[in-house]
Design an enzyme around this catalytic site. Structure first.
Site, PDB file in Angstrom:
ATOM      1  CB  CYS A 354     -10.422  53.810  -2.545  1.00  0.00           C
ATOM      2  SG  CYS A 354     -10.599  52.206  -1.763  1.00  0.00           S
ATOM      3  CG  ASP A 403      -5.187  52.915  -6.182  1.00  0.00           C
ATOM      4  OD1 ASP A 403      -5.986  52.562  -7.064  1.00  0.00           O
ATOM      5  OD2 ASP A 403      -5.351  52.673  -4.972  1.00  0.00           O
ATOM      6  CE  LYS A 486     -13.015  42.247  -9.402  1.00  0.00           C
ATOM      7  NZ  LYS A 486     -11.788  41.914  -8.667  1.00  0.00           N
TER       8      LYS A 486
END
Length: 662
Positions: A354, A403, A486
C-alpha cells in the site's frame, strides 16, 4: 421480600423474588433450557448461573451448544485441568488457561525443570475425571487487589497478572489479561475446593459435574507472554464439548484434517517444498504446484481486468522513509525485517504494497474524473514471523498478495465496498467455497492513528455495506489495522473449518500521511479515501486452504494434470500418444504413461495422484477411436466413450469456473 424485574430476549418481563439467579430464570422457563444452561448474559455481561441478579436486568440464558456456551465449558474444563496438574505435580505454577476455538489450553511451570510428555496426559485426564465425578461447585468470590496478591503469593504468574492490571510498576495497565481479570478495585476468583483457587473473570459452570466430554490433545512449549527471552512454560491443549456426540464428531474432523494437511499433501503430490537451506517460512513451487498457481493468478488477472482495475508493479524493497511516512515503522516494525543500510540510506523489505501504491497515485495531480482509481498488483511482501508460529503456507514469511488499492471520494466509498463484497463472494465461489461469514474489525485505541470521528464514520460505512449485502457478520473489537477498520470474509471448508481469506479495509489515514489529493468538480483540492482489498488474501495461504478443502483432489479446471492416458499394452502406445496429443491440442493438461508396468499398478498410481480422469485404451478403443474413462471418485469405468465426446465433457467441466466467477 421485594421482587426483581427481568426482561427476557423476546421482550417479555417476569418478576422473581429478590436473590433469584439466572439459573432460577432458566428453570422457570422450562426443564430443557435449564438442562442446557451453562451461564447467562446480564445486561450484556456474562454471569454465572448461581450469581444473584440485580433489581432490574435484561437476561439471556447461554446454552451449552452455542459458541458462548462452549466457551464456558472449555474455560471451566481448563480450570479443572489446572487443579489436576497442581495435585499431581506439587509445586507446579500455573499462568493462563483460556478457551480457544474448539478447545482450551493451560500453561504451567513445573518444579525441578520437569516437562510434560504425551504419556502424562492419561494420568492428568484420569485425575480430571475424579474431580468431575466429585461434582465440586465453582464458587465465585470478589476480593480487593491486596487480598488477591496474598491469595496467590505462591503463584508468580498470577501475581504478575494482578500487578500489570493494577499498574503497580507504572508501565501502563492492561485492560484485559487473557480473560483472567479486568482493571478495577475488585478482582474475581473461583474456588473448586478450599485447596484450589484460580484468578478468573468467569463465568463458569455451576459445578464440575456439568463437565465431562473432553479430551487432552497434546503438550507443547510456550514462552510466557510470547516473549522468547522469557520463561519457557509447558502448555497442555485440550478440547471440550457439550456431548459425547459433539466430541466424537470433532475428533473425527481432526482425523480428517490430518489426512488433508497441505504440508503432507504438497509433498505427496509434488506441488512444493520448504528447503531447509532457504530458511523457515519460505517455499519453492514445483512444476505441478506452479501450474495451479499460474491458473490462480491468471484467473485473478482476468477478473481484475474485467472489473476496471489498472495493473501496477512495485519493487520488493523501499527506503525506510516510505514506511516511516506510512506509519509501519511506528506500528508494525516487529513484523518487518531489519533495515539494510546502504550508501544512500536504509532500506526495508516491504511488508505491504500500500505505501508504494500511494506513491503511484501521488506521481501526479489527479482529477475527480479519474476516481475511483483501482490499482491492482500481484505483489510479493515479506513479514517476520517467529519460527514457532510458522505453519506451512498458512503462516509464512514471504508471500504474494492479489493486492488492490482503490482511491475514491468519500461519497463513492459505500458503493465501492458493496461492489467489493460481491467481487469477493464470486471469486470464492469460483474456487469451490459456498459457506461465508464476515468479521467487522474495529479500532484498537492503543494501536491506531486518526480521529475518533473518522474511525466511527469508516466503521459505519463498512457495517452498512455488510447489512446492505445481507452478509452475516460478527464484531471483532480492537482487531482493525492501525490505519482503519476492516471486513474479513471467512469461508468454511469441506469439513467445516473456518478460514479467514479475503479482506477489505477502509483507510483515511494513509491518504493524509502521503498528502494525497484530487481536484474536485469545485476546482478545490480534496483528500481521497483509500480502500485496501485482497481477495485471495495471499496466493500461498489461499493455495494451502484449497489443498485442504479439496484434500488434494482439485477440480478439473485447477488440476495440474487433468487426464492421464494409459495403454493396456505396448501395442496401444501409439494410439495413447495420439489421444494425449489430441487433448493437448484442445488446451487440456494431459500426460501418458507407457506400458512398462502392469495396468493395475499404473491406475493405482494415477488415483494416488488424485487425477480427475484416467483414460485406458486397448484394442477396441484403437479400432473405434474411443477411450475408457475412469473418473475420480467413480467405482465403475465407462467403456467405449468417443474421444470427441470425452473432450466435449471435459471442456464443459473446465468452463464451470468461468461461469461461476462471472
Amino acid at each position: 421480600m421485594s421482587d426483581i424485574l427481568i426482561t427476557l430476549p423476546d421482550g417479555s418481563e417476569r418478576a422473581y423474588p429478590e436473590g433469584s439467579t439466572a439459573g432460577d430464570v432458566a428453570r422457570s422457563i422450562g426443564s430443557r433450557l435449564a438442562k442446557a444452561a451453562v451461564a447467562a448474559t446480564v445486561e450484556g455481561e456474562e454471569w454465572d448461573l448461581a450469581r444473584p441478579l440485580p433489581e432490574r436486568a435484561a437476561v439471556a440464558i447461554i446454552t451449552d451448544g452455542s459458541d458462548e456456551g462452549r466457551h464456558v465449558l472449555r474455560h471451566s474444563t481448563a480450570h479443572v485441568m489446572a487443579q489436576a496438574v497442581t495435585q499431581l505435580y506439587p509445586g507446579a505454577k500455573f499462568s493462563i488457561g483460556p478457551a480457544i476455538e474448539d478447545g482450551f489450553y493451560y500453561d504451567f511451570d513445573l518444579p525441578d525443570g520437569r516437562t510434560f510428555h504425551e504419556e502424562d496426559l492419561a494420568a492428568i485426564e484420569a485425575r480430571m475425571r475424579e474431580i468431575i465425578a466429585a461434582d465440586q461447585p465453582f464458587e465465585r468470590d470478589e476480593v480487593e487487589p491486596g487480598a488477591a496478591l496474598e491469595l496467590f503469593a505462591d503463584q508468580p504468574y498470577k501475581i504478575e497478572i494482578i500487578e500489570r492490571v493494577q499498574d503497580v510498576d507504572g508501565a501502563g495497565a492492561d485492560t484485559v489479561d487473557a480473560g483472567e481479570v479486568t482493571a478495577g478495585s475488585i478482582i474475581s476468583v473461583y474456588r473448586n475446593t478450599p485447596e484450589f483457587v484460580d484468578l478468573c473473570r468467569g463465568p463458569h459452570v455451576t459445578s464440575t459435574g456439568r463437565l465431562g466430554h473432553f479430551k487432552l490433545m497434546k503438550v507443547a512449549g510456550a514462552y510466557w507472554r510470547g516473549n522468547e527471552h522469557g520463561p519457557m512454560l509447558q502448555r497442555i491443549y485440550g478440547t471440550a464439548w457439550e456431548s459425547k456426540a459433539a466430541l466424537d464428531e470433532h475428533l473425527h474432523r481432526l482425523e480428517e484434517a490430518e489426512k488433508r494437511d497441505h504440508r503432507r499433501l504438497a509433498v505427496e503430490l509434488d506441488l512444493l517444498s520448504f528447503p531447509s537451506e532457504l530458511g523457515g517460512g519460505l517455499a519453492v513451487w514445483h512444476p505441478k504446484g506452479g501450474v495451479i498457481r499460474k491458473l490462480m493468478e491468471d484467473y485473478s488477472r482476468a477478473r481484475h481486468a474485467a472489473g476496471g482495475y489498472e495493473f501496477v508493479y512495485s519493487p520488493h524493497l523501499a527506503r525506510s522513509q516510505v514506511f516511516q511516512t506510512s506509519g509501519h515503522l511506528d506500528w508494525y516494525k516487529e513484523n518487518m525485517y531489519p533495515a539494510m543500510d546502504m550508501d544512500n540510506g536504509s532500506y526495508h523489505l516491504k511488508p505491504m504494497n500500500c505505501p508504494i501504491h500511494c506513491l503511484i497515485y501521488r506521481s501526479r495531480m489527479r482529477s475527480y474524473r479519474e476516481l475511483p482509481l483501482r490499482l491492482y498488483e500481484l505483489g510479493t511482501v515479506y513479514r517476520y514471523e517467529r519460527a514457532g508460529t510458522l505453519h506451512g503456507l498458512l503462516r509464512i514469511r514471504g508471500f504474494t498478495q492479489d493486492d488492490s488499492h482503490i482511491f475514491c471520494t468519500r461519497e463513492q466509498a459505500p458503493d465501492e465496498i458493496r461492489s467489493l463484497l460481491n467481487f469477493v463472494i464470486s471469486v470464492l465461489r469460483a474456487f469451490g467455497f459456498e459457506d461465508f461469514e464476515a468479521n467487522l474489525s474495529t479500532r484498537d485505541p492503543m494501536k491506531s492513528i486518526g480521529s475518533d470521528d473518522a474511525w466511527q464514520s469508516a466503521t459505519e460505512t463498512l457495517r452498512d455495506a455488510l447489512v446492505a449485502e445481507g452478509l452475516s457478520y460478527q464484531i471483532k473489537e480492537g482487531d482493525a489495522a492501525f490505519y482503519g477498520p476492516k471486513i474479513d470474509v471467512d469461508v468454511r471448508d469441506a469439513i467445516g473449518r473456518r478460514w479467514q481469506l479475503s479482506t477489505i479495509q477502509y483507510d483515511f489515514n494513509l491518504p493524509a500521511r502521503f498528502e494525497l489529493e484530487y481536484v474536485g468538480a469545485d476546482n478545490e483540492r480534496h483528500q481521497p479515501v483509500m480502500i485496501h482489498r485482497a481477495l485471495f488474501g495471499s496466493v500461498e495461504r489461499f493455495f494451502g486452504v484449497l489443498v485442504e478443502h479439496f484434500a488434494g483432489a482439485f477440480p478439473a479446471w485447477l488440476a495440474p494434470v487433468q487426464a492421464r492416458v494409459l495403454p493396456v499394452a505396448e501395442a496401444h502406445e501409439a494410439y495413447a500418444a495420439e489421444v494425449a496429443a489430441v487433448l493437448r491440442g484442445e488446451g487440456f493438461r494431459v500426460d501418458e504413461v507407457n506400458a512398462d508396468e502392469g495396468l493395475g499398478k499404473r491406475v493405482r498410481t494415477a488415483k494416488l495422484e488424485k487425477l480427475p480422469y484416467v483414460l485406458v485404451v486397448g484394442d477396441d478403443d484403437v479400432a473405434g477411436r474411443t477411450v475408457g474413462v475412469n473418473a475420480r471418485g467413480s467405482d465403475k469405468p465407462e467403456r467405449n466413450v468417443l474421444l470427441t465426446d470425452f473432450a466435449a465433457h471435459l471442456r464443459g467441466e473446465v468452463a464451470v469456473a468461468d461461469v461461476v466467477g462471472a
